[in-house]
Design a protein around this motif. Structure first.
Motif, short mmCIF file in Angstrom:
data_model
loop_
_atom_site.label_atom_id
_atom_site.label_comp_id
_atom_site.label_asym_id
_atom_site.label_seq_id
_atom_site.Cartn_x
_atom_site.Cartn_y
_atom_site.Cartn_z
N LYS A 35 111.53 55.35 -16.95
CA LYS A 35 110.74 56.54 -16.63
C LYS A 35 109.26 56.36 -16.96
O LYS A 35 108.39 56.73 -16.18
CB LYS A 35 111.30 57.74 -17.40
N GLN A 36 108.95 55.77 -18.10
CA GLN A 36 107.56 55.59 -18.51
C GLN A 36 106.80 54.72 -17.51
O GLN A 36 105.68 55.03 -17.14
CB GLN A 36 107.49 54.97 -19.92
N TYR A 50 106.07 56.76 -14.43
CA TYR A 50 104.94 57.66 -14.68
C TYR A 50 103.62 56.90 -14.59
O TYR A 50 102.65 57.38 -13.99
CB TYR A 50 105.05 58.32 -16.05
N GLU A 51 103.58 55.72 -15.21
CA GLU A 51 102.35 54.92 -15.19
C GLU A 51 101.97 54.54 -13.76
O GLU A 51 100.80 54.57 -13.40
CB GLU A 51 102.53 53.66 -16.05
N PHE A 67 100.65 57.67 -12.11
CA PHE A 67 99.36 57.99 -12.72
C PHE A 67 98.28 57.06 -12.19
O PHE A 67 97.20 57.50 -11.81
CB PHE A 67 99.45 57.88 -14.24
N MET A 122 96.82 60.03 -19.43
CA MET A 122 98.21 59.65 -19.17
C MET A 122 99.16 60.57 -19.95
O MET A 122 100.15 61.05 -19.42
CB MET A 122 98.43 58.18 -19.55
N GLU A 123 98.83 60.83 -21.20
CA GLU A 123 99.67 61.69 -22.05
C GLU A 123 99.77 63.10 -21.46
O GLU A 123 100.86 63.68 -21.40
CB GLU A 123 99.07 61.74 -23.46
N VAL A 171 101.98 62.99 -18.28
CA VAL A 171 103.42 62.91 -18.59
C VAL A 171 103.93 64.26 -19.07
O VAL A 171 105.00 64.71 -18.66
CB VAL A 171 103.70 61.79 -19.63
N ARG A 172 103.16 64.93 -19.91
CA ARG A 172 103.57 66.25 -20.41
C ARG A 172 103.76 67.22 -19.25
O ARG A 172 104.71 67.98 -19.20
CB ARG A 172 102.53 66.79 -21.38
N GLU A 195 106.92 66.11 -17.09
CA GLU A 195 108.19 66.39 -17.76
C GLU A 195 108.42 67.88 -17.99
O GLU A 195 109.49 68.28 -18.41
CB GLU A 195 108.25 65.63 -19.09
#
Length: 145
Positions: free
Chosen positions: A3-4, A7-8, A11, A61-62, A65-66, A69
């Motif tokens: 998943k990470q 997301y990257e 992004f 990025m943080e 993701v927040r 999600e």
């Protein structure tokens, strides 16, 4: 692919200049190419403001993701309330009027007529009173993100 990493990848697609942050312009460019219908700059600025928890006017990025999600619903509502206050004509009146929308869009560099602003409000004015309350504003913002 975990998943990470997904997301990257997404992004990085939005982050056109590779600086590790997504600007309103980058959001506008990417959304326009993805869905074939452009978001207005005002919508993109509001979307970035909604995701931007550190107040730098960009999405890290943080923060991305927040948002993806769906975490921090309470924080998201708080951020939406802050954005809503920017558009209110009289602070604390609880409504966005066409004049206040026009004024805010002008501040953001997007000149619109009062008629355009009435039409923009009418799209999300569920009770037909000619103004946007906070709940209608939340619906508008969730449809543009």
């Amino acid at each position: 692919m975990d998943k990470q990493r997904q997301y990257e990848r997404v992004f990085n697609h939005f982050d056109e200049d590779g600086d590790g942050r997504i600007s309103a312009l980058e959001l506008q460019n990417c959304i326009g190419s993805l869905i074939g219908a452009p978001m207005s700059m005002a919508e993109c600025v509001a979307a970035v403001e909604m995701m931007d928890s550190d107040g730098d006017g960009l999405v890290s990025m943080e923060e991305f993701v927040r948002m993806v999600e769906g975490g921090g619903e309470e924080e998201r509502v708080k951020e939406l309330k802050e954005a809503f206050k920017m558009y209110e004509m009289d602070e604390g009146c609880g409504f966005i009027h066409p004049k206040s929308l026009k004024r805010m869009l002008s501040r953001l560099g997007e000149s619109r007529s009062l008629g355009d602003c009435r039409n923009m409000i009418a799209r999300f004015d569920l009770n037909g009173d000619g103004v946007l309350c906070f709940d209608e504003f939340k619906i508008m913002m969730s449809s543009s993100s």
